[in-house]
Write a protein that holds these residues in place. Structure first.
Motif: not given
Length: 287
Positions: A125-130, A158-171
């Motif tokens: 999904y980082y392609e979306e900011v590259l 960037f905020e959406e991706i950080n929130n998404y990855e935070k959600f994944l790590t917390q799960n």
């Protein structure tokens, strides 16, 4: 081997122009590095077995880089000792019509590794900011409401991706992200090799060479991405990639360290399960 200096500190922005693409650390040649890589692969295999048995965490490894930086080779060599039953690789190219009818995270979300498994994203999904940032015309294909396509879209993503990855790590998903940092000269050399070697002709497309005209734009986009989305729980590692043999041993060490940091153990059976196990022993011995 200490790999901490390759990690992007969330509180200390990096400049890609200040980072070496040809660093080879403590290794003077390929021999010692390959010996270390072999040991790391063996350790990863041992850890994967425990990882699968524990069935609690999942591991997501993301690779991003310019063309010819060595993503495919790193995945092939570093992950060569893993059990395919517990590992899956997803390669993301241009989104298809179905994917474009969903949000940009959707196609990656459905390919996340299950608990006990290792997932590898070759691009993500980082392609979306590259690439989409370097070529903003690609946003039109995503059919977003016009009101949402503003100059703030990259900051929002960037905020959406950080929130998404935070959600994944917390799960329970451990995330490691690698940016393979190759120089423009080395990329040119590898492109030439693909042209001159018939067995590698298929690897090069005219668009790959055409993208070199946007090199500086890509470097700026990568730098912003690294600084905005490297977090404590989902860090970016900038790996010098001009020497493939060195980048692979650094990557393997980081993965081993990450897996060991989880302190996973084989499951311990309770009394009821142990009694059933003992009963199975008696049945087998009585045959």
């Amino acid at each position: 081997m200490n790999t901490s200096h390759y990690r992007v500190n969330p509180n200390k922005p990096i400049k890609l122009k200040d980072l070496s693409t040809s660093d080879h650390g403590e290794y003077k040649d390929k021999v010692a590095a390959r010996e270390k890589l072999a040991k790391d692969i063996e350790r990863m295999s041992e850890m994967q077995d425990i990882f699968y048995a524990a069935d609690s965490y999942s591991l997501l490894i993301i690779f991003q880089a310019m063309d010819a930086a060595g993503k495919d080779g790193a995945i092939k060599h570093v992950m060569s000792g893993l059990n395919p039953q517990g590992c899956q690789v997803a390669s993301f190219k241009s989104p298809n019509p179905t994917e474009l009818d969903h949000d940009y995270l959707w196609r990656c979300n459905i390919r996340l590794p299950e608990r006990g498994r290792i997932g590898i994203f070759n691009r993500s999904y980082y392609e979306e900011v590259l690439v989409v940032r370097v070529h903003p015309e690609f946003l039109k294909a995503q059919k977003l409401p016009e009101a949402l396509v503003t100059d703030k879209i990259w900051k929002r993503r960037f905020e959406e991706i950080n929130n998404y990855e935070k959600f994944l790590t917390q799960n329970g998903t451990k995330i490691i992200k690698f940016f393979l940092n190759v120089s423009k000269d080395e990329q040119k050399r590898r492109f030439m090799e693909r042209i001159e070697n018939p067995t590698k002709n298929w690897k090069l497309s005219p668009s790959d060479v055409g993208e070199r005209a946007y090199w500086d734009d890509y470097q700026a986009a990568y730098e912003d991405m690294l600084n905005q989305t490297s977090t404590e729980n989902a860090p970016w590692y900038v790996i010098p990639a001009d020497q493939k043999w060195y980048s692979r041993v650094v990557i393997s060490q980081i993965i081993v360290d990450a897996m060991e940091s989880l302190n996973l153990k084989y499951p311990v059976l309770n009394e009821k399960a142990m009694a059933a196990l003992e009963e199975s022993r008696k049945q087998l011995e009585a045959e």
